[in-house]
Scaffold this active site. Structure first.
Site, PDB file in Angstrom:
ATOM      1  N   TYR A  35     -28.068   2.403   8.927  1.00 23.51           N
ATOM      2  CA  TYR A  35     -27.448   2.525   7.601  1.00 23.51           C
ATOM      3  C   TYR A  35     -27.486   1.166   6.882  1.00 23.51           C
ATOM      4  CZ  TYR A  35     -23.907   3.573   4.048  1.00 23.51           C
ATOM      5  OH  TYR A  35     -23.240   3.740   2.856  1.00 23.51           O
ATOM      6  N   GLU A 112      -2.296  22.670   6.130  1.00 26.22           N
ATOM      7  CA  GLU A 112      -3.149  21.492   6.349  1.00 26.22           C
ATOM      8  C   GLU A 112      -2.306  20.313   6.805  1.00 26.22           C
ATOM      9  OE1 GLU A 112      -4.144  20.135   2.228  1.00 26.22           O
ATOM     10  OE2 GLU A 112      -3.937  22.253   1.773  1.00 26.22           O
ATOM     11  N   LYS A 114      -0.470  16.779   6.960  1.00 25.05           N
ATOM     12  CA  LYS A 114       0.088  15.867   5.959  1.00 25.05           C
ATOM     13  C   LYS A 114      -0.277  14.445   6.376  1.00 25.05           C
ATOM     14  CE  LYS A 114       4.473  14.867   3.611  1.00 25.05           C
ATOM     15  NZ  LYS A 114       4.178  13.474   3.432  1.00 25.05           N
ATOM     16  N   GLU A 172      -5.166  11.833  -0.610  1.00 17.41           N
ATOM     17  CA  GLU A 172      -4.439  10.740   0.027  1.00 17.41           C
ATOM     18  C   GLU A 172      -5.413   9.645   0.450  1.00 17.41           C
ATOM     19  OE1 GLU A 172      -1.337  11.519  -0.102  1.00 17.41           O
ATOM     20  OE2 GLU A 172      -0.187  10.333   1.352  1.00 17.41           O
ATOM     21  N   CYS A 409       6.005 -25.741  26.308  1.00 21.04           N
ATOM     22  CA  CYS A 409       5.907 -27.202  26.326  1.00 21.04           C
ATOM     23  C   CYS A 409       7.262 -27.886  26.508  1.00 21.04           C
ATOM     24  CB  CYS A 409       5.235 -27.700  25.040  1.00 21.04           C
ATOM     25  SG  CYS A 409       6.303 -27.546  23.595  1.00 21.04           S
ATOM     26  N   CYS A 429       2.198 -29.002  21.211  1.00 14.60           N
ATOM     27  CA  CYS A 429       2.469 -27.900  22.143  1.00 14.60           C
ATOM     28  C   CYS A 429       1.145 -27.237  22.563  1.00 14.60           C
ATOM     29  CB  CYS A 429       3.373 -26.875  21.468  1.00 14.60           C
ATOM     30  SG  CYS A 429       3.576 -25.352  22.388  1.00 14.60           S
TER      31      CYS A 429
HETATM   32  S1  IVH Z   1      -0.142  18.456  -1.718  1.00 10.68           S
HETATM   33  C1  IVH Z   1       1.747  19.355  -5.730  1.00 10.68           C
HETATM   34  N1  IVH Z   1      -1.281  18.077   0.599  1.00 10.68           N
HETATM   35  O1  IVH Z   1       2.578  13.837   0.862  1.00 10.68           O
HETATM   36  C2  IVH Z   1       1.263  19.169  -4.350  1.00 10.68           C
HETATM   37  N2  IVH Z   1       0.168  16.379  -0.210  1.00 10.68           N
HETATM   38  O2  IVH Z   1       5.477  13.794   0.777  1.00 10.68           O
HETATM   39  C3  IVH Z   1       0.679  17.841  -4.151  1.00 10.68           C
HETATM   40  N3  IVH Z   1       0.311  14.407   1.242  1.00 10.68           N
HETATM   41  O3  IVH Z   1       2.847  13.376  -2.611  1.00 10.68           O
HETATM   42  C4  IVH Z   1       0.678  17.375  -2.775  1.00 10.68           C
HETATM   43  N4  IVH Z   1      -1.081  15.123   2.783  1.00 10.68           N
HETATM   44  O4  IVH Z   1       0.976  12.090  -1.270  1.00 10.68           O
HETATM   45  C5  IVH Z   1      -0.437  17.566  -0.314  1.00 10.68           C
HETATM   46  N5  IVH Z   1      -2.427  17.859   2.613  1.00 10.68           N
HETATM   47  C6  IVH Z   1      -1.575  17.361   1.695  1.00 10.68           C
HETATM   48  C7  IVH Z   1      -0.977  16.088   1.852  1.00 10.68           C
HETATM   49  C8  IVH Z   1      -0.099  15.625   0.869  1.00 10.68           C
HETATM   50  C9  IVH Z   1      -0.309  14.125   2.389  1.00 10.68           C
HETATM   51  C10 IVH Z   1       1.251  13.486   0.571  1.00 10.68           C
HETATM   52  C11 IVH Z   1       1.142  13.457  -0.917  1.00 10.68           C
HETATM   53  C12 IVH Z   1       2.478  13.933  -1.400  1.00 10.68           C
HETATM   54  C13 IVH Z   1       3.353  13.531  -0.270  1.00 10.68           C
HETATM   55  C14 IVH Z   1       4.675  14.251  -0.268  1.00 10.68           C
END
Ligand code: IVH
Length: 665
Positions: A35, A112, A114, A172, A409, A429
């Site tokens: 790459y 999904e 977080k 994110e 030391c 030291c």
């Molecule tokens: S949806 C209106 N999906 O968690 C809905 N947020 O604690 C918008 N975050 O402000 C957010 N993973 O910064 C969504 N799979 C995910 C996420 C996610 C992380 C963050 C995001 C949000 C915060 C809330």
């Protein structure tokens, strides 16, 4: 020429293809070296033909020009937050609210992970990334486009069919665990404060004014929702995610769940696996799948009613505190470290945990033999959070004695200026010397990779190296006599020392280990003064006057470079053949003495690129037109600045004319 343009376009397409394989599909087909080779080829062709450079070429991610501050920009669609739940009960109540709000049992969910980072809104116009902004207060955020462009996981232009004219992608920005650990290790070495967790590290890296530094921070990105979109992507969130993935955006694994029981099962499954991922997950996000149902449910103003986070509880473990050791850092800081009976915690075996400093140790009153509770700070760095006093042997146990001497030391110790850390104040030291040398030879500094910690230990113990300059006086016959050294390895060490003599100036400045000065500040100092003797002769006022160098740092630099011992050592290094390479020279002086303003929409370059060229050719840039302005570079749709320039009779030229001036002066 057409041929070269074709070749350049092919290389760009190839690089983008591999970016998608790596960041979106998680299935790279070539090695990093291969790459890098493609990248170097493209770079070379573009250097020869700067007129063929386009803003979305992969070589143009990093702007050389630091910004003075971030402007705030409005979000076309507000960026909402989400509500949290911490247990199954609360999650079921959310589901009941959804069912009631929709007046129908016919709905499903997407589940999904977080990601623990910070939310960003990316605006693509006709498939090109035009702006990136932080959430800010939800209706206005900071414009961080130049920093976002450095994140290779984020495409500068989208691929595929049916890309809406306007597409705002939200997601994110995060720092993978490995990058976080490495960054903190480098921070500790530089004597800079560590980031508490990957989220803070990601946020801190994105708020830097110099995109060149952000580029070194290995940030990554996952897309998870939409802002303004000119033509709807799909009817459901799940299908929209799929579309985003096909446009070349990284999207994390998402699962469909037909009811709340399935949602729970998916959450539990991820909770068990969460430590296996390269990034930190602090819970799961559950969203009603159909967009028309989002509209029916609406929002509470702060958060949507169709979405909720299920947060994982922080993991803790109980173990025995076997002993407390005191480590000495390169600037003498003493740090208490807890040695623990090995215990499993969030996917790793933990044997040591930080006690931060002696104030914290006193507050906890942690004693050898105690049963302690440990937790991972930001889920990465283990720390002692509590002591179970009930289980203490009251007869045997005694408080830990705070050192009054350096453990290595025997020298005196003092509280530092902030009153938090204890420091060994003996300049000779041995423990500090070893740490300083390890830092000096480190990857981010002089990069003398064959001179590792074990060798430094021997060299210091045998008094062959007492300071940085001694490294450059080492002889082959001295090295070859040391333990675990043979002809070949000694020769390698000599070569690696020799190669370091010509490192760029900023690396040498960083390697000195001046308090409060890390790689980033070293670069600023090196760019500003251009040569070591000039930096050494700088007055305190000159140092404080530099943008981005605060008074505390200016004082550290001034003190260090005016200390007689330090001056002697630096001079000895120079005598021994260390010739630091000066920062990149200016390309020409054709714009010397000119203050130039750039405005309007440019065709072939970003504004930052033009501004960098102005600097490279000796000119200055400004954001407003005044009598002092010598030249206005105007793109399409130039507005008030163009009017003002015309009023004042200032010369106005196009982007193409500007390129002519700098390429054929
Ligand atoms: S949806 C209106 N999906 O968690 C809905 N947020 O604690 C918008 N975050 O402000 C957010 N993973 O910064 C969504 N799979 C995910 C996420 C996610 C992380 C963050 C995001 C949000 C915060 C809330």
């Amino acid at each position: 020429m057409a041929n070269i343009q074709k070749q350049i376009e092919q290389l760009r397409a190839e690089i983008r293809h591999h970016d998608v394989l790596y960041y979106v599909q998680n299935a790279p087909e070539i090695t990093d070296q291969q790459y890098d080779k493609l990248f170097a080829e493209l770079k070379q062709l573009e250097t020869k033909h700067p007129e063929l450079i386009t803003p979305d070429s992969p070589t143009q991610r990093v702007s050389e020009q630091p910004v003075a501050g971030f402007e705030t920009v409005p979000h076309a669609v507000p960026m909402l937050s989400i509500d949290n739940t911490y247990n199954e009960d609360e999650l079921r109540k959310f589901d009941e609210r959804v069912a009631k709000g929709l007046e129908s049992p016919r709905y499903d969910y997407t589940v999904e992970p977080k990601i623990d980072g910070l939310a960003i809104s990316l605006r693509y116009e006709n498939g090109h990334l035009t702006r990136a902004a932080t959430r800010g207060d939800g209706s206005r955020g900071d414009n961080v486009t130049s920093n976002i462009r450095t994140i290779r996981a984020i495409p500068l232009s989208l691929e595929g069919k049916d890309i809406p004219e306007v597409l705002e992608v939200r997601g994110e920005v995060y720092m993978p665990k490995k990058a976080f650990t490495e960054l903190n290790a480098a921070k500790v070495e530089a004597g800079e404060p560590e980031f508490a967790n990957p989220r803070n590290a990601a946020a801190g890296s994105l708020k830097l004014l110099d995109a060149r530094v952000t580029a070194t921070r290995k940030l990554a990105f996952f897309a998870y929702s939409l802002g303004q979109v000119s033509t709807p992507l799909a009817d459901t969130h799940y299908d929209a995610l799929e579309k985003l993935r096909n446009f070349g955006l990284p999207v994390n694994e998402a699962k469909k769940a037909k009811d709340i029981n399935k949602v729970m099962a998916i959450c539990h499954d991820w909770q068990h696996r969460k430590d296996k991922f390269a990034y930190q997950i602090d819970g799961m996000v559950i969203k009603v799948n159909r967009y028309d149902q989002h509209d029916v449910l609406g929002t509470t103003g702060r958060a949507p009613k169709w979405c909720i986070a299920y947060k994982f509880p922080a993991e803790q473990a109980e173990t025995i505190l076997e002993s407390i050791t005191v480590q000495v850092g390169k600037n003498g800081t003493l740090t208490p470290v807890a040695n623990l009976k090995p215990v499993q915690l969030a996917g790793t075996t933990v044997k040591r945990a930080t006690l931060h400093n002696f104030d914290q140790l006193e507050r906890l009153d942690a004693r050898c033999g105690d049963t302690v509770i440990i937790e991972k700070a930001g889920e990465i760095i283990p720390q002692v959070v509590d002591v179970i006093v009930k289980q203490r042997d009251l007869f045997e146990s005694k408080p830990f004695e705070i050192p009054t001497q350096c453990p290595t030391c025997g020298g005196g110790v003092q509280k530092d200026e902030n009153g938090v850390y204890l420091r060994c104040v003996n300049p000779n030291c041995i423990a500090q010397l070893k740490e300083r040398l390890e830092y000096f030879v480190g990857k981010g500094q002089m990069d003398i990779d064959k001179l590792g910690p074990a060798l430094i230990e021997q060299l210091v113990d045998k008094e062959l190296v007492k300071n940085f300059a001694d490294i450059y006086k080492l002889r082959f016959d001295q090295l070859v006599q040391l333990e675990r050294m043979a002809d070949k390895s000694a020769a390698n060490v000599m070569d690696s020392i020799e190669a370091s003599k010509a490192r760029p100036l900023w690396r040498l400045v960083a390697a000195l280990g001046i308090r409060n000065v890390g790689g980033q500040s070293a670069q600023i100092l090196s760019d500003e003064f251009g040569a070591l003797d000039k930096l050494m002769a700088a007055t305190a006022e000159q140092l404080t006057a530099i943008d981005q160098i605060g008074p505390v740092m200016a004082e550290s630099v001034y003190e260090y470079l005016h200390d007689q011992d330090n001056i002697k050592i630096i001079n000895k290094m120079l005598d021994a053949g260390v010739i630091p390479a000066p920062p990149k020279q200016k390309a020409s002086n054709v714009l010397e003495g000119m203050t130039i303003v750039v405005t309007g929409t440019l065709k072939n370059h970003t504004r930052q690129q033009i501004e960098q060229m102005i600097k490279d050719h000796g000119g200055k840039t400004s954001s407003s037109v005044s009598k002092k302005t010598a030249l206005l570079v105007a793109g399409e749709n130039a507005g008030s600045k163009l009017d003002k320039a015309n009023q004042l009779g200032i010369e106005v030229i196009t982007e193409a004319k500007f390129m002519e001036r700098v390429t054929s002066p």
